[in-house]
Write a protein that holds these residues in place. Structure first.
Motif, PDB file in Angstrom:
ATOM      1  N   ILE A  63      46.813  33.891   4.380  1.00 55.88           N
ATOM      2  CA  ILE A  63      46.021  32.761   4.856  1.00 55.88           C
ATOM      3  C   ILE A  63      44.609  32.847   4.281  1.00 55.88           C
ATOM      4  O   ILE A  63      44.027  33.932   4.207  1.00 55.88           O
ATOM      5  CB  ILE A  63      45.929  32.783   6.403  1.00 55.88           C
ATOM      6  CG1 ILE A  63      47.328  32.875   7.011  1.00 55.88           C
ATOM      7  CG2 ILE A  63      45.173  31.564   6.931  1.00 55.88           C
ATOM      8  CD1 ILE A  63      47.346  33.368   8.433  1.00 55.88           C
ATOM      9  N   ASN A  64      44.058  31.698   3.898  1.00 51.22           N
ATOM     10  CA  ASN A  64      42.672  31.632   3.463  1.00 51.22           C
ATOM     11  C   ASN A  64      41.816  31.194   4.646  1.00 51.22           C
ATOM     12  O   ASN A  64      41.870  30.047   5.070  1.00 51.22           O
ATOM     13  CB  ASN A  64      42.505  30.648   2.307  1.00 51.22           C
ATOM     14  CG  ASN A  64      41.063  30.536   1.849  1.00 51.22           C
ATOM     15  OD1 ASN A  64      40.194  31.271   2.292  1.00 51.22           O
ATOM     16  ND2 ASN A  64      40.797  29.603   0.947  1.00 51.22           N
ATOM     17  N   ASN A  69      38.051  28.417  -2.232  1.00 53.49           N
ATOM     18  CA  ASN A  69      39.425  28.729  -2.643  1.00 53.49           C
ATOM     19  C   ASN A  69      39.668  30.228  -2.663  1.00 53.49           C
ATOM     20  O   ASN A  69      38.810  31.007  -3.084  1.00 53.49           O
ATOM     21  CB  ASN A  69      39.715  28.169  -4.029  1.00 53.49           C
ATOM     22  CG  ASN A  69      39.908  26.678  -4.016  1.00 53.49           C
ATOM     23  OD1 ASN A  69      40.106  26.073  -2.966  1.00 53.49           O
ATOM     24  ND2 ASN A  69      39.838  26.067  -5.178  1.00 53.49           N
ATOM     25  N   ASP A  96      58.714  29.071   0.485  1.00 56.25           N
ATOM     26  CA  ASP A  96      58.666  27.669   0.044  1.00 56.25           C
ATOM     27  C   ASP A  96      59.427  27.456  -1.263  1.00 56.25           C
ATOM     28  O   ASP A  96      59.331  26.391  -1.867  1.00 56.25           O
ATOM     29  CB  ASP A  96      57.226  27.185  -0.089  1.00 56.25           C
ATOM     30  CG  ASP A  96      56.460  27.887  -1.211  1.00 56.25           C
ATOM     31  OD1 ASP A  96      57.001  28.798  -1.872  1.00 56.25           O
ATOM     32  OD2 ASP A  96      55.289  27.524  -1.425  1.00 56.25           O
ATOM     33  N   LEU A 105      44.868  29.097  -2.669  1.00 55.29           N
ATOM     34  CA  LEU A 105      44.899  28.539  -1.323  1.00 55.29           C
ATOM     35  C   LEU A 105      43.550  27.917  -1.012  1.00 55.29           C
ATOM     36  O   LEU A 105      42.518  28.582  -1.135  1.00 55.29           O
ATOM     37  CB  LEU A 105      45.187  29.627  -0.284  1.00 55.29           C
ATOM     38  CG  LEU A 105      46.560  30.296  -0.349  1.00 55.29           C
ATOM     39  CD1 LEU A 105      46.640  31.437   0.660  1.00 55.29           C
ATOM     40  CD2 LEU A 105      47.656  29.288  -0.096  1.00 55.29           C
ATOM     41  N   GLY A 106      43.551  26.651  -0.609  1.00 54.42           N
ATOM     42  CA  GLY A 106      42.330  26.005  -0.154  1.00 54.42           C
ATOM     43  C   GLY A 106      41.976  26.503   1.235  1.00 54.42           C
ATOM     44  O   GLY A 106      42.730  27.241   1.873  1.00 54.42           O
ATOM     45  N   GLN A 107      40.838  26.069   1.730  1.00 51.96           N
ATOM     46  CA  GLN A 107      40.376  26.473   3.055  1.00 51.96           C
ATOM     47  C   GLN A 107      41.437  26.156   4.107  1.00 51.96           C
ATOM     48  O   GLN A 107      41.934  25.040   4.205  1.00 51.96           O
ATOM     49  CB  GLN A 107      39.084  25.748   3.390  1.00 51.96           C
ATOM     50  CG  GLN A 107      38.488  26.138   4.711  1.00 51.96           C
ATOM     51  CD  GLN A 107      37.197  25.388   4.991  1.00 51.96           C
ATOM     52  OE1 GLN A 107      36.872  24.407   4.341  1.00 51.96           O
ATOM     53  NE2 GLN A 107      36.461  25.868   5.969  1.00 51.96           N
ATOM     54  N   GLY A 108      41.846  27.172   4.872  1.00 51.02           N
ATOM     55  CA  GLY A 108      42.829  27.004   5.939  1.00 51.02           C
ATOM     56  C   GLY A 108      44.278  26.966   5.486  1.00 51.02           C
ATOM     57  O   GLY A 108      45.186  26.919   6.311  1.00 51.02           O
ATOM     58  N   ASP A 109      44.537  26.997   4.175  1.00 53.41           N
ATOM     59  CA  ASP A 109      45.918  26.957   3.668  1.00 53.41           C
ATOM     60  C   ASP A 109      46.572  28.330   3.772  1.00 53.41           C
ATOM     61  O   ASP A 109      45.898  29.356   3.852  1.00 53.41           O
ATOM     62  CB  ASP A 109      45.949  26.502   2.210  1.00 53.41           C
ATOM     63  CG  ASP A 109      45.614  25.036   2.038  1.00 53.41           C
ATOM     64  OD1 ASP A 109      45.655  24.289   3.041  1.00 53.41           O
ATOM     65  OD2 ASP A 109      45.305  24.639   0.899  1.00 53.41           O
ATOM     66  N   GLN A 110      47.915  28.329   3.728  1.00 55.28           N
ATOM     67  CA  GLN A 110      48.659  29.576   3.780  1.00 55.28           C
ATOM     68  C   GLN A 110      49.962  29.472   2.997  1.00 55.28           C
ATOM     69  O   GLN A 110      50.449  28.382   2.738  1.00 55.28           O
ATOM     70  CB  GLN A 110      48.957  29.968   5.218  1.00 55.28           C
ATOM     71  CG  GLN A 110      49.961  29.066   5.913  1.00 55.28           C
ATOM     72  CD  GLN A 110      50.278  29.548   7.323  1.00 55.28           C
ATOM     73  OE1 GLN A 110      49.723  30.530   7.813  1.00 55.28           O
ATOM     74  NE2 GLN A 110      51.172  28.849   7.998  1.00 55.28           N
ATOM     75  N   LYS A 111      50.499  30.617   2.622  1.00 54.44           N
ATOM     76  CA  LYS A 111      51.839  30.739   2.037  1.00 54.44           C
ATOM     77  C   LYS A 111      52.555  31.822   2.836  1.00 54.44           C
ATOM     78  O   LYS A 111      51.985  32.855   3.159  1.00 54.44           O
ATOM     79  CB  LYS A 111      51.794  31.123   0.569  1.00 54.44           C
ATOM     80  CG  LYS A 111      51.228  30.047  -0.327  1.00 54.44           C
ATOM     81  CD  LYS A 111      52.200  29.686  -1.403  1.00 54.44           C
ATOM     82  CE  LYS A 111      51.581  28.673  -2.344  1.00 54.44           C
ATOM     83  NZ  LYS A 111      52.008  27.330  -2.099  1.00 54.44           N
TER      84      LYS A 111
END
Length: 144
Positions: A63-64, A69, A96, A105-111
């Motif tokens: 998570i970011n 970024n 995914d 990953l942008g702010q708040g993004d996750q993989k």
């Protein structure tokens, strides 16, 4: 038999051995602010499990939590929890169906990733996953 997988974070990509993958989405772009790496959960505890050739899956998210970024260059198993020459942790992959671990990953993004633990004999095992990023807040003395 107890199984646990620990995470280490290091800055910047370095070459090393072990199961890893890179390539795929290569959209690593600079942005104002800093990406900050967070891993949830920080430890994958497989607990007691029966010996099986199928294994048990556990999931973790990268998570970011920063303002900019977060560039992830590589995610790899660096210690597969070997016991008597048998690797316990394997099959590290993204959920995914994306290819590789070169992504931004942008702010708040996750993989989300999955890893499998399996063994044919009772044992205790601890392994490591390393995550190589541009997060400048991490300085753990790793190979990065």
């Amino acid at each position: 038999m107890t199984y646990a997988l620990l995470f280490w974070s290091v800055m910047f990509a370095c070459s090393s051995s072990g199961q890893s993958f890179s390539g795929g989405e290569s959209n690593n772009e600079a942005a104002e602010g800093n990406g900050t790496l967070s891993v949830d959960p920080a430890v994958l505890d497989f607990g007691q499990m029966a010996t099986t050739s199928v294994g048990k899956q556990k999931y973790f998210a990268i998570i970011n939590t920063g303002d900019g970024n977060l560039i992830v260059n590589k995610v790899e198993i660096t210690d597969a929890g070997e016991n008597s020459g048998v690797e316990v942790f394997s099959d590290l992959k993204r959920t995914d169906n994306g290819e590789g671990t070169n992504f931004t990953l942008g702010q708040g993004d996750q993989k989300v990733f999955v890893v499998v633990a399996k063994a044919s004999t009772p044992m205790e095992a601890v392994g490591n996953i390393e995550i190589y990023t541009n997060d400048t807040t991490i300085d753990d003395g790793g190979p990065g």
